[in-house]
Structure formats: C-alpha cells, structure tokens
Design a protein around this motif. Structure first.
Motif, PDB file in Angstrom:
ATOM      1  N   ASN A   1     -30.162 -16.317  -3.243  1.00 37.84           N
ATOM      2  CA  ASN A   1     -31.385 -16.932  -3.726  1.00 37.84           C
ATOM      3  C   ASN A   1     -31.646 -18.279  -3.058  1.00 37.84           C
ATOM      4  O   ASN A   1     -31.960 -19.259  -3.719  1.00 37.84           O
ATOM      5  CB  ASN A   1     -31.304 -17.073  -5.252  1.00 37.84           C
ATOM      6  CG  ASN A   1     -32.680 -17.215  -5.868  1.00 37.84           C
ATOM      7  OD1 ASN A   1     -33.666 -16.865  -5.246  1.00 37.84           O
ATOM      8  ND2 ASN A   1     -32.741 -17.730  -7.065  1.00 37.84           N
TER       9      ASN A   1
ATOM     10  N   ARG B   1     -29.567 -20.303  -1.671  1.00 36.11           N
ATOM     11  CA  ARG B   1     -28.433 -21.231  -1.644  1.00 36.11           C
ATOM     12  C   ARG B   1     -27.374 -20.681  -0.699  1.00 36.11           C
ATOM     13  O   ARG B   1     -27.148 -19.487  -0.650  1.00 36.11           O
ATOM     14  CB  ARG B   1     -27.812 -21.374  -3.029  1.00 36.11           C
ATOM     15  CG  ARG B   1     -28.718 -22.017  -4.028  1.00 36.11           C
ATOM     16  CD  ARG B   1     -27.998 -22.116  -5.334  1.00 36.11           C
ATOM     17  NE  ARG B   1     -28.845 -22.703  -6.345  1.00 36.11           N
ATOM     18  CZ  ARG B   1     -28.537 -22.714  -7.615  1.00 36.11           C
ATOM     19  NH1 ARG B   1     -27.428 -22.171  -8.044  1.00 36.11           N
ATOM     20  NH2 ARG B   1     -29.344 -23.273  -8.491  1.00 36.11           N
TER      21      ARG B   1
ATOM     22  N   ALA C   1     -22.914 -15.711  -8.804  1.00 37.21           N
ATOM     23  CA  ALA C   1     -23.981 -16.718  -8.792  1.00 37.21           C
ATOM     24  C   ALA C   1     -25.201 -16.224  -9.570  1.00 37.21           C
ATOM     25  O   ALA C   1     -25.811 -16.968 -10.343  1.00 37.21           O
ATOM     26  CB  ALA C   1     -24.363 -17.069  -7.354  1.00 37.21           C
ATOM     27  N   HIS C   2     -25.539 -14.955  -9.384  1.00 38.03           N
ATOM     28  CA  HIS C   2     -26.690 -14.368 -10.080  1.00 38.03           C
ATOM     29  C   HIS C   2     -26.476 -14.386 -11.598  1.00 38.03           C
ATOM     30  O   HIS C   2     -27.358 -14.786 -12.359  1.00 38.03           O
ATOM     31  CB  HIS C   2     -26.903 -12.937  -9.586  1.00 38.03           C
ATOM     32  CG  HIS C   2     -27.989 -12.207 -10.283  1.00 38.03           C
ATOM     33  ND1 HIS C   2     -29.326 -12.433 -10.016  1.00 38.03           N
ATOM     34  CD2 HIS C   2     -27.955 -11.262 -11.256  1.00 38.03           C
ATOM     35  CE1 HIS C   2     -30.052 -11.659 -10.795  1.00 38.03           C
ATOM     36  NE2 HIS C   2     -29.253 -10.928 -11.556  1.00 38.03           N
TER      37      HIS C   2
ATOM     38  N   GLU D   1     -26.631 -17.893 -13.025  1.00 40.27           N
ATOM     39  CA  GLU D   1     -28.020 -18.345 -13.069  1.00 40.27           C
ATOM     40  C   GLU D   1     -28.739 -17.737 -14.281  1.00 40.27           C
ATOM     41  O   GLU D   1     -29.489 -18.418 -14.972  1.00 40.27           O
ATOM     42  CB  GLU D   1     -28.728 -17.960 -11.773  1.00 40.27           C
ATOM     43  CG  GLU D   1     -30.153 -18.466 -11.693  1.00 40.27           C
ATOM     44  CD  GLU D   1     -30.762 -18.161 -10.341  1.00 40.27           C
ATOM     45  OE1 GLU D   1     -31.168 -19.122  -9.673  1.00 40.27           O
ATOM     46  OE2 GLU D   1     -30.826 -16.971  -9.966  1.00 40.27           O
ATOM     47  N   ARG D   2     -28.494 -16.466 -14.562  1.00 43.93           N
ATOM     48  CA  ARG D   2     -29.102 -15.813 -15.733  1.00 43.93           C
ATOM     49  C   ARG D   2     -28.630 -16.480 -17.024  1.00 43.93           C
ATOM     50  O   ARG D   2     -29.404 -16.654 -17.958  1.00 43.93           O
ATOM     51  CB  ARG D   2     -28.757 -14.320 -15.746  1.00 43.93           C
ATOM     52  CG  ARG D   2     -29.468 -13.531 -14.662  1.00 43.93           C
ATOM     53  CD  ARG D   2     -29.029 -12.072 -14.649  1.00 43.93           C
ATOM     54  NE  ARG D   2     -29.093 -11.422 -15.931  1.00 43.93           N
ATOM     55  CZ  ARG D   2     -30.184 -10.844 -16.461  1.00 43.93           C
ATOM     56  NH1 ARG D   2     -31.304 -10.844 -15.771  1.00 43.93           N
ATOM     57  NH2 ARG D   2     -30.138 -10.257 -17.628  1.00 43.93           N
TER      58      ARG D   2
ATOM     59  N   ARG E   1     -27.620 -19.637 -17.354  1.00 41.04           N
ATOM     60  CA  ARG E   1     -28.281 -20.950 -17.449  1.00 41.04           C
ATOM     61  C   ARG E   1     -29.725 -20.798 -17.916  1.00 41.04           C
ATOM     62  O   ARG E   1     -30.214 -21.570 -18.735  1.00 41.04           O
ATOM     63  CB  ARG E   1     -28.213 -21.672 -16.108  1.00 41.04           C
ATOM     64  CG  ARG E   1     -26.845 -22.232 -15.777  1.00 41.04           C
ATOM     65  CD  ARG E   1     -26.866 -23.146 -14.557  1.00 41.04           C
ATOM     66  NE  ARG E   1     -27.337 -22.484 -13.359  1.00 41.04           N
ATOM     67  CZ  ARG E   1     -26.555 -21.847 -12.488  1.00 41.04           C
ATOM     68  NH1 ARG E   1     -25.258 -21.771 -12.686  1.00 41.04           N
ATOM     69  NH2 ARG E   1     -27.079 -21.282 -11.410  1.00 41.04           N
TER      70      ARG E   1
END
Length: 102
Positions: free
Chosen positions: A22, A24, A65-66, A69-70, A72
C-alpha cells in the motif's frame, strides 16, 4: 530513521530486499525479525504454490501489514463511534445503496 530515507537505504544496502504494501516500503534483511508460525497444511501448500519459496517472506510481510492496518482502522472507527455516537441507520442505508456489494 523513517521510511522517507528508503531511497537512500535502497542504494546503500547491498543485497537487501524491499517489500511494499500500500505504498509503503520496508527494507528486509537489515534488520529483520525471524518469526515462526503454524498454519494448516493445505493453506501452506497453496501459499507455496502461489508465491514460491522466495516470495514467502514478502507475502507474509504484506499480509501482516494489511491486517494491522485493518485493526488500526477498526480502532479509529470505534473511537469515533464512542466520541460522536453511531452512524444513524438512515445514513448507513443511504450509503449502502450507493456502494453495493461486489
């Protein structure tokens, strides 16, 4: 050192591998944490067929990471609900009509 320094690092670490999720980028290998995980055998076999042995770390890094992120995003939405109250049902219905399921 922040991710803004990534282009400098990319050129400065011989043999380093970069993974992206995404937009990064993370340098892998210097330093990297080694993890051990257990997954169902069928899932592991499908993953290996999909990414091959050399793509496994990058795939897992992007998946972690995905998911983080979800999480957060979920916390942010819960905080907003606590602060502002839930989204009114009529507004939710209006938006759901505009964004049909795929």
């Amino acid at each position: 050192m922040g991710f803004r320094d990534a282009s400098r690092l990319r050129k400065g670490i011989p043999g380093s591998t970069w993974v992206s999720y995404n937009g990064r980028n993370w340098p892998m290998g210097h330093p990297a944490a080694k993890l051990s995980v257990s997954v169902p055998g069928e899932l592991a076999a499908e993953l290996r067929r999909s990414v091959g042995s050399r793509g496994l770390s990058g795939f897992v890094t992007r998946a972690i990471a995905h998911e983080l992120e979800r999480q957060r995003l979920g916390k942010l939405l819960a905080d907003w609900d606590a602060e502002l109250g839930p989204v009114p049902a009529a507004e939710l219905a209006r938006v759901r009509r505009q964004w049909p399921k795929r």
